[in-house]
Design a protein around this motif. Structure first.
Motif, mmCIF file in Angstrom:
data_model
loop_
_atom_site.group_PDB
_atom_site.id
_atom_site.type_symbol
_atom_site.label_atom_id
_atom_site.label_comp_id
_atom_site.label_asym_id
_atom_site.label_seq_id
_atom_site.Cartn_x
_atom_site.Cartn_y
_atom_site.Cartn_z
ATOM 1 N N MET A 1 10.344 -3.324 -1.903
ATOM 2 C CA MET A 1 10.185 -2.699 -0.955
ATOM 3 C C MET A 1 9.709 -3.566 0.391
ATOM 4 N N GLU A 2 10.188 -3.379 1.570
ATOM 5 C CA GLU A 2 9.654 -4.303 2.594
ATOM 6 C C GLU A 2 8.426 -3.537 2.927
ATOM 7 N N TRP A 3 7.411 -4.742 3.334
ATOM 8 C CA TRP A 3 5.938 -4.012 3.889
ATOM 9 C C TRP A 3 5.681 -5.015 4.824
ATOM 10 N N TYR A 4 4.660 -4.515 5.728
ATOM 11 C CA TYR A 4 4.036 -5.411 6.692
ATOM 12 C C TYR A 4 2.375 -4.745 6.961
ATOM 13 N N LEU A 5 1.605 -5.652 7.410
ATOM 14 C CA LEU A 5 0.141 -5.387 7.425
ATOM 15 C C LEU A 5 0.103 -4.685 8.888
ATOM 16 N N GLU A 6 -0.617 -3.616 8.965
ATOM 17 C CA GLU A 6 -1.064 -3.077 10.300
ATOM 18 C C GLU A 6 -2.194 -3.659 11.199
#
Length: 209
Positions: A1-6
């Motif tokens: 699952m793709e993710w990123y940091l806010e």
């Protein structure tokens, strides 16, 4: 699952009175071995959630840039595991284990309650405020209305709810200029958009409702 940091500073800019970010003093103390919390967002989500906050142990710091390892088991971001290396920066840190006076200041905005009409929350706008004597310590005594409520809504308790005063400040922080005024007092927004005190407010009618 793709993710990123806010980016927590961007979130803070949208909700300055309800969203905590560590002070510069606390950020300056961070070092190898410290644990910090980051917000991992996953657009695809899981069970209706689009992200989660997780702890990361710092393994390396270079200025405002960090490396660390994930310290807790993910629930939403299934592509990550405990021990995975995470590269992040100051703008991703939403919490630490250090005590922070800035957090204490924000607590007051969470703990103090204000009564708002549902219309205020729908419009994200308010134009009238009055302060009565409060019965509970956490109740500020303030009632906030949009000014567009009809008579039915004005007299229906179900059209109102208590929320943290910080959420109202996020809409318009100019009320800080008079938020400590003693009851009984009332304010309305004028044509220029500023709040002015209503000197001749009919308190007898209000108190006898």
């Amino acid at each position: 699952m793709e993710w990123y940091l806010e980016n927590v500073y961007e979130i803070k800019a949208q909700a300055p009175y309800t969203f905590y970010v560590p002070s510069k003093e606390v950020i300056g103390r961070l070092k190898r071995g410290d644990i910090v919390k980051l917000i991992f967002s996953a657009p695809e989500g899981k069970d209706g959630f689009a992200g989660e906050r997780m702890w990361v142990e710092i393994t390396e710091r270079t200025g405002d840039d960090f490396k660390g390892v994930l310290a807790n088991e993910p629930f939403i971001v299934e592509s990550l595991e405990v021990g995975d290396e995470i590269t992040f920066a100051v703008e991703h840190v939403c919490d630490t284990e250090y005590e922070d006076p800035d957090a204490e200041d924000l607590d007051a905005y969470f703990d103090t309650k204000i009564l708002v009409s549902n219309d205020v929350l729908e419009r994200e706008e308010f134009n009238f405020m009055l302060r009565d004597h409060a019965d509970e310590p956490e109740d500020s005594g303030w009632t906030v209305m949009s000014g567009f409520e009809d008579d039915e809504a004005l007299n229906n308790p179900e059209e109102y709810q208590y929320i943290s005063i910080g959420k109202v400040l996020n809409i318009d922080a100019s009320i800080l200029a008079f938020i400590q005024d003693e009851p009984l007092c009332a304010y309305e927004r004028n044509e220029e958009g500023a709040f002015i005190k209503i000197e001749d407010y009919d308190w007898d009618a209000y108190l006898n409702e």
